[in-house]
Design an enzyme around this catalytic site. Structure first.
Site, PDB file in Angstrom:
ATOM      1  N   CYS A   2       0.837  -1.195   0.000  1.00 48.84           N
ATOM      2  CA  CYS A   2       0.000   0.000   0.000  1.00 48.84           C
ATOM      3  C   CYS A   2       0.880   1.257   0.000  1.00 48.84           C
ATOM      4  CB  CYS A   2      -0.960  -0.025   1.184  1.00 48.84           C
ATOM      5  SG  CYS A   2      -2.353   1.117   1.000  1.00 48.84           S
ATOM      6  N   HIS A  29      -3.470  -5.096   0.542  1.00 49.03           N
ATOM      7  CA  HIS A  29      -2.858  -5.631   1.759  1.00 49.03           C
ATOM      8  C   HIS A  29      -2.932  -7.164   1.742  1.00 49.03           C
ATOM      9  CE1 HIS A  29      -2.268  -1.964   4.304  1.00 49.03           C
ATOM     10  NE2 HIS A  29      -3.125  -1.471   3.419  1.00 49.03           N
ATOM     11  N   GLU A  84      -1.332  -9.200   3.543  1.00 47.74           N
ATOM     12  CA  GLU A  84      -1.243  -9.756   4.904  1.00 47.74           C
ATOM     13  C   GLU A  84      -2.616  -9.984   5.522  1.00 47.74           C
ATOM     14  OE1 GLU A  84      -1.039  -5.243   5.678  1.00 47.74           O
ATOM     15  OE2 GLU A  84      -0.705  -6.690   4.055  1.00 47.74           O
TER      16      GLU A  84
END
Length: 385
Positions: A137, A236, A238
Site C-alpha cells: 500500500c 494488503h 497480509e
C-alpha cells in the site's frame, strides 16, 4: 539470520499499525521467515536483514516527489453500504477488531516525516545490497517515489468502470500483466483483492513497470525490471492469509531472502553491498542517502613497483599497436636495436618519428605515416587516461 529462518524487517509507524504488524508477522512466519518490527523509535540497520517489507500507513509526504499538499475534504463513500460494512465485520472479525482496537489518530494530518526518512534510507540500503523488497500500500507508493516517480494525491473522478471500494474484503477486481513477475506468483487470471488506499501511483519511477491495474486503469502493483525482487502492491496481502495466491507473495520474498543468505560471505546471512551503477537515478532519496552510504575503504598508498610494471605493459602494448598501424619495422624505431625494446612510450615515438623517418617514408607514404602516427598517438592517449 535466526537459525534457518531469514530475518525480515517490517516497517511501520510509532503510533498505531499494530494490526498490520501482527498480520504481516504471521504471513512472514507462514512463509518460513522471522519478522522484526522497525519504526522511527525502534530503529534497526539493514546489516542483519535478509529482506525488507515497507508496510502501509500514512500518506507519503508530497514534497518528496515535488508536489504541494492538497487539502481534500473527506466524505462518506456512497458505494460503501451498511450491509457491506457489516459483512466485513462478520466474515473477518479478527481483522476488523484488530484494526479498530489498534487504530490511533494519525500525526501531522496523516503524514509522518520521520517514517518517510527512515523508510527511504532503508530502501536505499536494501537496493544497494540487492535485498528482496516488498512494498505494501503506502510501501508501494514510497518505492515509486524512491525511484523518482510521483503519486496521485486524490482519486476522485478515476473510478469509471468499477465503483471505489474501500474494504478489507477481497472485492476489488485486479488485472495482472501477463508478462510480469507478479503473474508468475499470482497467475495471469483476474484476482480479487482488498482496498484501503486513498492515493495511487501517477508517473512511474525509473526502472519500474506496471505489474497490475484495476478495471479503472489505476496502478495496483509495480515491480523493478532488473533487480531480483522489488515488488509493490497497492492492496494488503497480509490481511488475506486464507488466499493461497496472496501467501505466495510472502513465500517468493522468503525464497529470494534464503538465496541471498546462502550466497552471503562466511554464512552470515547478510548480502554484500553492491557498488555497480544502478539503472535509474532516484530523485527523492538523495537527501536521505548522504549519511548512510557504505563507508569507503581507507585510502592506500599505491605501490611504485606495481605502477611502474603496469605503465611498462601499457607502453609495450602501445608500441606494438603503433608498429602494426604504421607498417614500420621495429629496428627502424628510435632507440631500438635489433629486437631491443627501448622505446619509452607512444608519445615519444610520435614526437620523434616525423623528423627522423620522414625521408625514409617519403612522399605519399610520409603523409600516410603521419596520419597513422597521429591516430596511434590519439588512441594511446585515450587508453592511458
Amino acid at each position: 539470520m535466526n537459525g534457518k529462518r531469514p530475518l525480515i524487517g517490517v516497517t511501520g509507524p510509532d503510533r498505531g499499525g499494530d494490526a498490520a504488524w501482527w498480520f504481516t508477522r504471521f504471513a512472514v512466519w507462514l512463509a518460513g521467515g522471522r519478522a522484526v518490527r522497525i519504526t522511527p523509535r525502534h530503529l534497526r540497520t539493514i546489516d542483519h536483514l535478509c529482506g525488507l517489507i515497507i508496510g502501509g500507513g500514512a500518506d507519503v509526504d508530497p514534497t518528496l516527489y515535488g508536489q504541494e499538499i492538497l487539502h481534500i475534504a473527506s466524505a462518506k463513500r456512497r458505494d460503501e453500504t451498511t450491509a457491506g460494512y457489516l459483512a466485513g465485520a462478520i466474515l473477518f472479525p479478527a481483522t476488523w477488531l484488530a484494526r479498530k482496537l489498534t487504530a490511533r489518530r494519525p500525526l501531522h494530518r496523516g503524514r509522518d516525516a520521520r517514517r518517510d526518512e527512515l523508510e527511504m534510507r532503508l530502501i536505499d540500503q536494501a537496493v544497494r545490497r540487492r535485498l528482496p523488497i516488498l512494498g505494501i500500500c503506502r510501501g508501494e507508493q514510497l518505492l515509486n517515489v524512491y525511484f523518482g516517480g510521483t503519486l496521485k494525491q486524490a482519486l476522485k473522478g478515476l473510478y469509471v468502470e468499477d465503483p471505489e471500494v474501500r474494504t478489507i474484503l477481497p472485492r476489488k477486481r485486479l488485472l495482472v500483466e501477463a508478462n510480469s513477475k507478479l503473474a508468475t506468483i499470482l497467475g495471469p487470471h483476474p484476482q480479487r483483492v482488498n482496498a484501503l488506499h486513498s492515493q495511487a501511483i501517477d508517473r512511474l519511477g525509473d526502472g519500474l513497470r506496471v505489474a497490475a491495474r484495476d478495471r479503472n486503469g489505476i496502478v495496483q502493483a509495480i515491480e523493478h525490471i532488473s533487480l531480483p525482487f522489488v515488488l509493490g502492491v497497492q492492496w494488503h496481502p497480509e490481511y488475506l492469509p486464507q488466499k493461497r495466491e496472496q501467501r505466495r507473495i510472502f513465500e517468493t520474498l522468503l525464497r529470494h531472502a534464503r538465496r541471498d543468505a546462502q550466497a552471503a560471505p562466511n554464512g552470515t546471512g547478510v548480502a554484500r553491498p553492491r557498488t555497480e551503477h544502478r539503472q535509474g537515478a532516484p530523485v527523492a532519496k538523495k537527501k536521505f542517502q548522504a549519511s548512510n552510504r557504505p563507508q569507503q575503504a581507507a585510502s592506500r598508498k599505491p605501490d611504485p613497483k606495481k605502477l611502474a610494471q603496469e605503465q611498462e605493459q601499457r607502453d609495450e602494448e602501445n608500441k606494438r599497436r603503433f608498429i602494426d598501424q604504421s607498417g614500420i619495422v621495429a629496428q627502424d624505431l628510435p632507440g631500438t636495436e635489433h629486437g631491443q625494446n627501448a622505446v619509452p612510450n607512444a608519445h615519444e615515438m610520435t614526437r620523434n618519428l616525423p623528423h627522423q623517418h620522414g625521408g625514409k617514408l617519403g612522399g605519399e607514404g610520409a603523409l600516410r605515416g603521419d596520419r597513422d602516427i597521429s591516430a596511434a598517438d590519439d588512441h594511446g592517449g585515450r587508453k592511458n587516461n
